[in-house]
Write an enzyme that holds these catalytic residues in place. Structure first.
Site, mmCIF file in Angstrom:
data_model
loop_
_atom_site.group_PDB
_atom_site.id
_atom_site.type_symbol
_atom_site.label_atom_id
_atom_site.label_comp_id
_atom_site.label_asym_id
_atom_site.label_seq_id
_atom_site.Cartn_x
_atom_site.Cartn_y
_atom_site.Cartn_z
ATOM 1 N N LEU A 129 0.808 -1.216 0.000
ATOM 2 C CA LEU A 129 0.000 0.000 0.000
ATOM 3 C C LEU A 129 0.844 1.269 0.000
ATOM 4 O O LEU A 129 1.938 1.314 0.562
ATOM 5 C CB LEU A 129 -0.942 -0.006 1.200
ATOM 6 N N LEU A 191 -12.847 2.035 7.856
ATOM 7 C CA LEU A 191 -12.316 0.884 8.570
ATOM 8 C C LEU A 191 -11.068 0.338 7.893
ATOM 9 O O LEU A 191 -11.061 0.102 6.678
ATOM 10 C CB LEU A 191 -13.365 -0.226 8.665
ATOM 11 N N ARG A 323 31.716 7.696 -10.645
ATOM 12 C CA ARG A 323 30.466 8.464 -10.708
ATOM 13 C C ARG A 323 30.529 9.522 -11.803
ATOM 14 O O ARG A 323 29.526 9.828 -12.449
ATOM 15 C CB ARG A 323 30.150 9.108 -9.359
ATOM 16 N N SER A 349 26.245 15.771 -7.401
ATOM 17 C CA SER A 349 27.189 14.841 -6.782
ATOM 18 C C SER A 349 27.241 13.513 -7.518
ATOM 19 O O SER A 349 28.307 12.911 -7.667
ATOM 20 C CB SER A 349 26.813 14.581 -5.319
ATOM 21 N N GLU A 370 13.148 9.710 -2.541
ATOM 22 C CA GLU A 370 13.677 8.545 -3.251
ATOM 23 C C GLU A 370 12.597 7.530 -3.604
ATOM 24 O O GLU A 370 12.655 6.894 -4.662
ATOM 25 C CB GLU A 370 14.773 7.874 -2.412
ATOM 26 N N GLN A 431 25.952 8.433 5.537
ATOM 27 C CA GLN A 431 26.047 8.613 4.090
ATOM 28 C C GLN A 431 26.687 7.413 3.383
ATOM 29 O O GLN A 431 26.804 7.419 2.166
ATOM 30 C CB GLN A 431 26.888 9.849 3.770
ATOM 31 N N ARG A 477 32.908 7.454 -4.903
ATOM 32 C CA ARG A 477 33.057 8.907 -4.850
ATOM 33 C C ARG A 477 34.424 9.372 -5.355
ATOM 34 O O ARG A 477 34.520 10.293 -6.155
ATOM 35 C CB ARG A 477 32.863 9.383 -3.411
#
Length: 625
Positions: A129, A191, A323, A349, A370, A431, A477
Site C-alpha cells: 500500500l 475501517l 560516478r 554529486s 527517493e 552517508q 566517490r
C-alpha cells in the site's frame, strides 16, 4: 437477472443502469472471494459505485486492445480490492465468469490475490500500500510530457494507505507538475484492517491535506452516482491534479457486514454470501462498453530504432571517479530517445545532472523523495521508456520496497547508487552505502554491476540500457586510476584478471575501491616473492563462476575484499558461485564489520580492515606453510 449491455451513458436518467452495474460488481466480488474462501470483498463493496461510474462514463479504454497507447490508465493502488477489479474486467468482457469463479487466487492462474501485469489490462503490480499513486504520477508524466498524449490516469486509493508518507510524496509531485491528467479516487470507508483508520470519515481533513500538496480536492458521497459523475467530469476539466475524496461504507449493500469491524480480508461464508447476493439483487451479466480513447499522435520519433551512442573515453592512468564516468556516459546515452533520467536532488554529486544539461526535456527532478523517484521510474517504464534513477547508494535503501515491487511488475529500469562504502570518508556512516549490494542482489531477476574505473563504468552504464529487468550500478566517490583502454569490453557476467602468472599462490578479488587496494597489495606481496592473481569482479550478479573456479583450482587460496558489510556482498557471491563446484580453496573475507566513523578514505579503509595492508596480511596467512 439479465440486463441489456451498457453503452456510454450520458442522460442522467440512465444512472439507474450504472447502479445495476455497481450491484453486479458487488455481487461478483462476493461470489469470487467466497468461491475460493479468501480475499477482500468488503473493501471491494465500498468502491463499487465509484468504479461503475468511472468505467461507464469516464474511463476511455479499448478493452480489446489493451496495448493501445491512447488508452486511459487505471491503477488500483488499493490492490487488495482485486475482486472488484476482476469483476470490472468481467463486465468489460475481458474475462469470463468461469475464469473469475474458478481461478481467482488459485495456483497457476493469472487472477492473483493482488493485481499484476500478467493481466494485459494491469500496468503495475500493487498491494504494497501507498505505491499506486506514485506509479500513476510517473505514468501521467510520461503520457503528458514525453508522449504528448491526452490519456488520463485514474487511481483507486484506500484511506488506510494514506498513512504512508509515499502517498503524500506522490501528491506533492503531482501538484508540483500540475498533472491535470491525474485523478485519484480516495475510498474513505473508515475501517482498516484491525480497526478504524486514523481520520475515519473526516473527509474535510483529507481535503485539507490534499490541497496543502497543491492538488484539488472534491468531496463527495461515494455512493451518490450523480455526485460521483459530476466530480469525475470536474476532474477531467484540465485544471490540475484532482483527488475525489469519497465517503463510503465498507461492505456497502450487505447489512450484516456494512461498517462492521472484523471483516477485512475475510471472504463471506457461503450462507452469508447467499444472503448478500440476494440482498444485492441477484446475479447479473451486464456488459459495459465505455468511452473509446481518442486518436493520439504517432509513435515518438526514434522509438524502437537503434541509435549509435558515442561513449566518453579515458586514458589509462588518468584519475577519474566512476560516478563522473557514469554521468558522462548517461549524457551520451541520451542519444537514444527512450532513455530518461531521474534525480533525487543530488545530481551535482552523482553527475546525473550531465544528462539534464544535455537533454532537459527527459530529465525529471523528484527532489529528496527517493521512493517517488523509483515510483516515477516505474511509471515511465510502463510507457516503454528506459529510466535511469540515481542517488547515493545509502539512500536507495529507503526505496527498497518500491524496487521490490518493480520486480513483481517485471519492470525494466536502471539504478545507480553513488558514494558507496566507507570510501566516501569524512561524511560519516549515515552517508555510507554498505548494504546496497545485498539489497540489490536479493531483487528477483536483478543485475548488479560494480565498476572499478572510468572505462568500465561508462561501458556498464551503456550496457544497462539493453538489459531486461532491474539493473544496478554501484559507483565510487573518489577518483582512481583508469585501468582499461577505451576499446576494452565488459560483458555482463564477466570479470577481468589484471594480474596472473603460472606461479600464483593466492587470488585477490575486489571491485571498486578495493580492486585498487588489491593491486597495491599484490605489488607488496610480489616484493616478498608471493605471486598474487588479481580479479576485478565488476559483475556481481551474475557472477563469473568460471573464472572464480579456475582461480580457486590454480591458486588454492582466495581473498575477497569489499567496501560493504559481509552479508550479501562480494564474498557471498563468490562463495555461492563456488558452492556447486569441486574447488575448495582456503578463503578469507575482508569486509566492513564495525560501525565506521568520519575520517579520510585511507584511515577508514584501514580501520575497517580492507586496505592493502590488511589484504596482504590475509594473503600471507593463507599461503603460509
Amino acid at each position: 437477472m439479465t440486463a441489456p449491455p451498457l453503452t456510454p451513458l450520458d442522460p442522467r436518467s440512465d444512472l439507474s443502469q450504472v447502479f445495476e452495474l455497481a450491484q453486479q460488481l458487488r455481487v461478483d466480488s462476493v461470489r469470487a472471494s467466497t468461491a475460493v474462501g479468501s480475499g477482500h470483498p468488503t473493501s471491494s463493496l465500498s468502491a463499487a459505485d465509484l468504479m461503475a461510474v468511472l468505467m461507464t462514463r469516464h474511463l476511455r479504454y479499448d478493452w480489446q486492445a489493451p496495448g493501445n497507447p491512447d488508452n486511459d490508465h487505471l491503477v488500483f493502488s488499493k490492490g487488495h480490492a482485486s475482486p472488484l477489479l476482476y469483476a470490472m474486467f468481467k463486465a468489460a468482457g475481458a474475462i469470463g465468469d468461469d475464469e473469475l469463479m474458478t481461478t481467482y487466487r488459485r495456483f497457476g492462474h493469472r487472477l492473483q490475490g493482488h493485481p499484476t501485469p500478467e493481466l494485459p489490462w494491469v500496468d503495475v503490480a500493487t498491494g504494497s500500500l501507498g505505491q499506486g499513486i506514485g506509479y500513476a504520477v510517473g505514468i501521467a508524466l510520461a503520457v503528458r510530457d514525453l508522449e504528448r498524449r491526452s490519456s488520463r490516469v485514474w487511481v483507486l486509493c484506500g484511506d488506510s494507505e494514506t498513512a504512508e508518507g509515499s502517498v503524500w510524496e506522490a501528491l506533492d509531485k503531482a501538484g508540483h507538475h500540475r498533472l491535470a491528467n491525474l485523478t485519484v479516487l480516495l475510498d474513505v470507508n473508515r475501517l482498516g484492517q484491525s480497526g478504524p483508520t486514523e481520520l475515519e470519515w473526516d473527509t474535510g481533513a483529507y481535503a485539507r491535506r490534499v490541497e496543502a500538496f497543491g492538488c484539488r480536492a472534491v468531496v463527495v458521497d461515494g455512493h451518490d452516482l450523480e455526485a460521483i459523475d459530476r466530480a469525475l467530469t470536474e476532474a477531467a476539466a484540465g485544471l490540475g491534479p484532482t483527488v475525489v475524496v469519497a465517503r463510503t461504507v465498507k461492505g456497502r449493500g450487505v447489512a450484516e457486514v456494512a461498517d462492521k469491524g472484523g471483516w477485512h480480508g475475510k471472504a463471506l461464508p457461503e450462507d452469508l454470501a447467499g444472503r448478500a447476493v440476494a440482498e444485492l439483487g441477484g446475479v447479473r451479466d451486464l456488459r459495459v462498453r465505455g468511452p473509446r480513447p481518442p486518436a493520439g499522435p504517432p509513435a515518438r520519433p526514434g522509438a524502437g530504432q537503434a541509435t549509435p551512442v558515442e561513449l566518453p573515453r579515458y586514458e589509462v592512468g588518468d584519475e577519474v571517479a566512476t560516478r563522473v564516468a557514469f554521468g558522462a556516459a548517461l549524457a551520451a546515452l541520451g542519444a537514444r530517445p527512450e532513455v530518461v533520467a531521474l534525480d533525487a536532488e543530488v545530481g551535482n554529486s552523482t553527475h546525473a545532472e550531465e544528462f539534464g544539461k544535455a537533454h532537459p526535456e527527459r530529465y525529471f527532478q523528484t527532489y529528496i523523495a527517493e521512493q517517488q523517484m523509483i515510483a516515477e521510474a516505474v511509471g515511465m517504464a510502463v510507457r516503454g521508456f528506459r529510466p535511469y534513477a540515481t542517488t547515493f547508494a545509502a539512500f536507495l535503501t529507503r526505496a527498497h520496497d518500491f524496487v521490490r515491487m518493480a520486480a513483481v511488475s517485471r519492470i525494466t529500469m536502471a539504478l545507480c547508487g553513488t558514494h558507496s562504502g566507507v570510501e566516501i570518508g569524512a561524511d560519516g556512516p549515515s552517508q555510507m552505502g554498505v548494504e546496497d549490494l545485498a539489497m540489490m542482489r536479493a531483487v528477483l531477476g536483478s543485475t548488479v554491476l560494480y565498476p572499478s574505473d572510468a572505462t568500465s563504468a561508462a561501458a556498464l552504464t551503456a550496457a544497462m540500457a539493453d538489459l531486461d529487468g532491474i539493473s544496478y550500478l554501484r559507483t565510487t566517490r573518489g577518483a582512481y586510476p583508469v585501468l582499461y583502454a577505451g576499446d576494452e569490453t565488459f560483458p555482463v557476467g564477466g570479470s577481468k584478471t589484471l594480474r596472473r602468472t603460472p606461479d600464483d599462490r593466492v587470488t585477490l578479488i575486489g571491485a571498486g575501491v578495493t580492486l585498487h587496494e588489491c593491486l597495491a597489495a599484490a605489488e607488496d606481496l610480489a616484493s616478498e616473492g608471493v605471486r598474487a592473481r588479481v580479479v576485478d569482479l565488476y559483475s556481481v550478479k551474475p557472477v563469473d563462476a568460471g573464472t572464480l573456479a579456475r582461480a580457486a583450482r590454480e591458486t588454492g587460496a582466495l581473498v575477497v575484499v569489499e567496501d560493504h558489510h559481509p552479508e550479501g556482498g562480494l564474498g557471498e557471491a563468490v562463495l555461492s558461485a563456488l558452492a556447486g563446484g569441486d574447488a575448495h580453496p582456503a578463503f578469507a573475507h575482508l569486509a566492513v564489520r564495525e560501525l565506521p566513523g568520519s575520517g579520510t578514505t585511507e584511515e577508514l579503509l584501514d580501520a575497517c580492515g580492507i586496505s592493502r595492508t590488511h589484504i596482504a596480511r590475509a594473503a600471507r596467512a593463507l599461503v603460509a606453510p
